[in-house]
Motif scaffolding. Structure first.
Motif, PDB file in Angstrom:
ATOM      1  N   ILE A 181       4.759  90.317 -37.687  1.00 48.98           N
ATOM      2  CA  ILE A 181       5.941  89.711 -36.862  1.00 48.98           C
ATOM      3  C   ILE A 181       6.899  91.061 -36.451  1.00 48.98           C
ATOM      4  O   ILE A 181       7.142  90.988 -35.180  1.00 48.98           O
ATOM      5  CB  ILE A 181       6.879  88.560 -37.823  1.00 48.98           C
ATOM      6  N   ARG A 182       7.081  92.010 -37.201  1.00 43.16           N
ATOM      7  CA  ARG A 182       7.784  93.181 -36.642  1.00 43.16           C
ATOM      8  C   ARG A 182       6.752  93.763 -35.574  1.00 43.16           C
ATOM      9  O   ARG A 182       7.545  94.187 -34.538  1.00 43.16           O
ATOM     10  CB  ARG A 182       7.971  94.175 -37.861  1.00 43.16           C
ATOM     11  N   PHE A 183       5.704  93.984 -35.750  1.00 37.06           N
ATOM     12  CA  PHE A 183       4.752  94.525 -34.622  1.00 37.06           C
ATOM     13  C   PHE A 183       4.736  93.860 -33.305  1.00 37.06           C
ATOM     14  O   PHE A 183       5.283  94.312 -32.234  1.00 37.06           O
ATOM     15  CB  PHE A 183       3.207  94.622 -35.267  1.00 37.06           C
ATOM     16  N   SER A 184       4.515  92.569 -33.616  1.00 32.49           N
ATOM     17  CA  SER A 184       4.632  91.500 -32.516  1.00 32.49           C
ATOM     18  C   SER A 184       6.162  91.522 -31.774  1.00 32.49           C
ATOM     19  O   SER A 184       6.108  91.439 -30.484  1.00 32.49           O
ATOM     20  CB  SER A 184       4.170  90.185 -32.844  1.00 32.49           C
ATOM     21  N   LEU A 185       7.087  91.590 -32.541  1.00 32.16           N
ATOM     22  CA  LEU A 185       8.609  91.744 -32.051  1.00 32.16           C
ATOM     23  C   LEU A 185       8.616  93.120 -31.078  1.00 32.16           C
ATOM     24  O   LEU A 185       9.015  92.662 -29.891  1.00 32.16           O
ATOM     25  CB  LEU A 185       9.477  91.712 -33.233  1.00 32.16           C
ATOM     26  N   MET A 186       8.213  94.183 -31.716  1.00 29.64           N
ATOM     27  CA  MET A 186       8.352  95.250 -30.935  1.00 29.64           C
ATOM     28  C   MET A 186       7.714  95.052 -29.512  1.00 29.64           C
ATOM     29  O   MET A 186       7.850  95.633 -28.503  1.00 29.64           O
ATOM     30  CB  MET A 186       7.918  96.531 -31.457  1.00 29.64           C
ATOM     31  N   ALA A 187       6.135  94.713 -29.481  1.00 28.46           N
ATOM     32  CA  ALA A 187       5.680  94.497 -28.548  1.00 28.46           C
ATOM     33  C   ALA A 187       6.180  93.622 -27.387  1.00 28.46           C
ATOM     34  O   ALA A 187       6.005  93.694 -26.196  1.00 28.46           O
ATOM     35  CB  ALA A 187       4.044  93.896 -28.837  1.00 28.46           C
ATOM     36  N   SER A 188       6.887  92.437 -27.879  1.00 30.36           N
ATOM     37  CA  SER A 188       7.599  91.474 -27.055  1.00 30.36           C
ATOM     38  C   SER A 188       8.713  92.190 -26.412  1.00 30.36           C
ATOM     39  O   SER A 188       9.020  91.888 -25.128  1.00 30.36           O
ATOM     40  CB  SER A 188       8.104  90.418 -27.769  1.00 30.36           C
ATOM     41  N   LEU A 189       9.344  93.108 -26.989  1.00 31.11           N
ATOM     42  CA  LEU A 189      10.684  93.721 -26.292  1.00 31.11           C
ATOM     43  C   LEU A 189      10.408  94.507 -25.349  1.00 31.11           C
ATOM     44  O   LEU A 189      10.962  94.598 -24.286  1.00 31.11           O
ATOM     45  CB  LEU A 189      11.406  94.206 -27.317  1.00 31.11           C
TER      46      LEU A 189
END
Length: 107
Positions: free
Chosen positions: A20-28
């Motif tokens: 989730i943290r990885f995907s969050l950074m990728a999304s931002l």
């Protein structure tokens, strides 16, 4: 052994170990600010998991969250910090190097 000789896994950032943290950074990405509900939808994450991920990355200095309202509804917006983008880019470079090394292993 110097840093250049060390396996790229040593440059992975544990702050991105959670999907989730990885995907969050990728999304931002860079200069993108998204509201909590949009992030939850994009990441298909429940509110509790997303809130924990944001808190973790905020404590690391990788994201900034601001609270406000849209009309009468409270909202939280999240954006990456320059330090967060730099750390995430370094993490991605290390992942790419790991994959590259794996392609050169002869069995």
């Amino acid at each position: 052994m110097t840093d250049r000789d060390a396996h790229p896994r040593t440059r992975l950032d544990d702050n991105f170990a959670s999907p989730i943290r990885f995907s969050l950074m990728a999304s931002l990405g860079e200069s993108v600010e998204l509201d909590f509900a949009t992030l939850a939808d994009i990441l298909q994450a429940n509110d509790s998991a997303l809130s924990k991920a944001i808190s973790h990355l905020q404590a690391a200095g990788y994201v900034r969250a601001r609270k406000g309202s849209a009309g009468s509804r409270p909202r939280t917006w999240v954006r990456s910090t320059p330090a967060g983008m730099s750390a995430f880019s370094g993490h991605l470079r290390a992942l790419r190097e790991i994959v590259e090394l794996g392609g050169h292993v002869g069995f």
